[in-house]
Structure formats: C-alpha cells, structure tokens
Design an enzyme around this catalytic site. Structure first.
Site, mmCIF file in Angstrom:
data_model
loop_
_atom_site.group_PDB
_atom_site.id
_atom_site.type_symbol
_atom_site.label_atom_id
_atom_site.label_comp_id
_atom_site.label_asym_id
_atom_site.label_seq_id
_atom_site.Cartn_x
_atom_site.Cartn_y
_atom_site.Cartn_z
ATOM 1 N N TYR A 112 25.808 63.052 -75.314
ATOM 2 C CA TYR A 112 25.396 61.676 -74.993
ATOM 3 C C TYR A 112 23.907 61.466 -75.309
ATOM 4 C CZ TYR A 112 24.833 57.395 -72.221
ATOM 5 O OH TYR A 112 24.555 56.115 -71.819
ATOM 6 N N SER B 140 19.736 53.832 -74.087
ATOM 7 C CA SER B 140 19.715 54.350 -72.716
ATOM 8 C C SER B 140 18.327 54.905 -72.472
ATOM 9 C CB SER B 140 20.747 55.480 -72.607
ATOM 10 O OG SER B 140 20.519 56.251 -71.441
#
Ligand code: BGC
Length: 268
Positions: free
Chosen positions: A166, A153
C-alpha cells in the site's frame, strides 16, 4: 460547497460506491457536476450513491469497471462520453489494502494492491488525458481543459510497516502525479493529489471501531478527531474548480496534522 462552480461539467470518480470515493462523488454533484459513479463489485451501493445524487437534484449513473484492467477502463471512458458527451474531471480514487508482514506478503497481494492503486490511476489518467487534449478548453465551463485528482494518502510520505504494498503504491502515486502534471500542464490539464489521513471508512474500520482503537489512533492526529469523507469531498470539489486553477503537480494533505510527526511534540 454551496455554490455550483462545477456546473456544466462531468466527472468520473473511481471506487465511488463507498468511503472517500462516495464522499467525493456527492460533493462534486453538490457543486453541479454530472457523475459517473464507478464501482468494482457492489452495484447496490453504487446505485444508492446515484439515487442520493438524483434525490438532491443532480445527475448520475453507476458503471462497473475494474480500474486495473485496460479494456474495462477504456469501455468506461467511452461510455462516459456516450452518456455525457464530454468530460472535465477524473478522480482516481479506487484503492484497497491487503496488509501482511513483509516476509509473509504474497506476490498476489502485492500485485493486487499495485494493480488497483497505481496501475489503475495510470490507465484512467491516460484515457482522461487523451479526451482532455482532444477536447481542449470548453469556454465558459472551466479555465482548464481537464482536471485529474489522484487520491493518495499520508502514506505517500509516511512509511508503513505491515503495509508495504500500500505504501509503495501511494509513494508511486506521488511521482506519477507530479510527472504527468509536468507533461500535461502545457495542454492546460491540471493534475493534483489529495493525501487523506485517517478517514472514517470501511478500509480502516479496525482503527476506529472500538474506543480503545480510536484512542490509540488519535495519538497520531494532533487535531484530535478522525476525518470524515466530506472533509475529502469538499477538498476535491474545490481542487476541481477554477478557484484552484493555479494548483497543479502537488499533493494537498487533509490529515488533521498526521504528517506533522506528532511523536516529536514532546520528544526529540
Ligand atoms: C489508510 C488507512 C489509514 C490511514 C492513516 C490511509 O491511507 O487507507 O487505513 O488509517 O491511511 O494511517
């Protein structure tokens, strides 16, 4: 991708029943790969991906496994070999968010996110690497003995308040990916990361569903559009192909410029 440069190859894509994973599975199949479409709980969605691949002339099966569980992962890779006889590509895609303010974050939410997003990539990559090493280069199929793609990401580099589990999982993926790339390169196994920005999928529905949210989101994206699963699918298919044979140990960001710190465009 119009060409069939993954013909004769087979792939496991984890979390392929929706979002980016679905986009990747479809793109790999369009490039000629046979697919194991892994899912955790949505069999119907996985079956729809399989049907779409078969309708387009490809080959695919759906397979349930929780990537954070060692036994599930081992049985999934054994099943892949039983069905397809060999394996060429792993896309570690399965991932989730359990967002909370840091001081309110439960240990359960921390462990669930690290378990799927990071430990899941460890467990799947280890099984894939064992197969690739044992198999070696399959002449006429690919220049590499195997390819591992780690879905990361922009948050492997951009800190993200309210999402520390995350962001920690994605930061972890970065050095996990580079370290195994270093270790496995002599065995002709390539390991690469993909760093998507904001892609229009269920995981970030809140960020694009209303016009106000989308306008706010676009201030973070210099290229001024939200990404689509195909943007990532096409990149994954290319990275898995021999056209990218000299690429290993790096993350390619596909983010419309989100990692360009757009806040500095007229400031600083
Ligand atoms: C997250 C999304 C988010 C995007 C950009 C992704 O990794 O899963 O929720 O929209 O990063 O911040």
């Amino acid at each position: 991708m119009d060409n069939q440069n993954l013909k004769g190859q087979s792939a496991i894509v984890t979390g392929a029943d929706s979002g980016i994973g679905k986009g990747v599975a479809l793109a790999l199949a369009q490039a000629g790969a046979k697919l194991l479409v892994n899912y955790f709980h949505n069999l119907q969605a996985a079956n729809e991906v399989v049907s779409q691949i078969i309708d387009e002339g490809g080959e695919a099966i759906a397979y349930q496994a929780d990537v954070s569980k060692e036994h599930d992962v081992q049985r999934m890779f054994a099943h892949h070999l039983d069905v397809f006889g060999s394996m060429d590509i792993l896309v570690n895609n399965a991932g989730l968010q359990k967002d909370a303010k840091f001081v309110d974050m439960s240990l359960d939410d921390w462990n669930t996110v690290i378990g799927t997003n990071l430990t899941g990539q460890f467990l799947c990559s280890r099984e894939a690497a064992k197969i690739f090493i044992q198999q070696g280069i399959r002449k006429g199929i690919s220049k590499a003995a195997g390819k591992i793609i780690c879905m990361s990401s922009v948050h492997e580099v951009i800190p993200w308040a309210g999402h520390v589990n995350y962001a920690a999982s994605k930061g972890g993926i970065s050095l996990f990916m580079k370290s195994i790339a270093q270790e496995l390169a002599p065995q002709k196994i390539r390991v690469v990361g993909i760093g998507p920005g904001a892609i229009q999928t269920p995981i970030n529905r809140d960020a694009w569903e209303s016009p106000e949210a989308l306008t706010k989101l676009l201030t973070l994206i210099p290229y001024n559009r939200i990404g689509q699963p195909e943007d990532i699918g096409k990149l994954a298919a290319w990275l898995a192909s021999d056209e990218a044979d000299y690429i290993t140990g790096t993350t390619i960001f596909a983010d419309g410029g989100m990692t360009l710190y757009p806040g500095f465009a007229d400031n600083g």
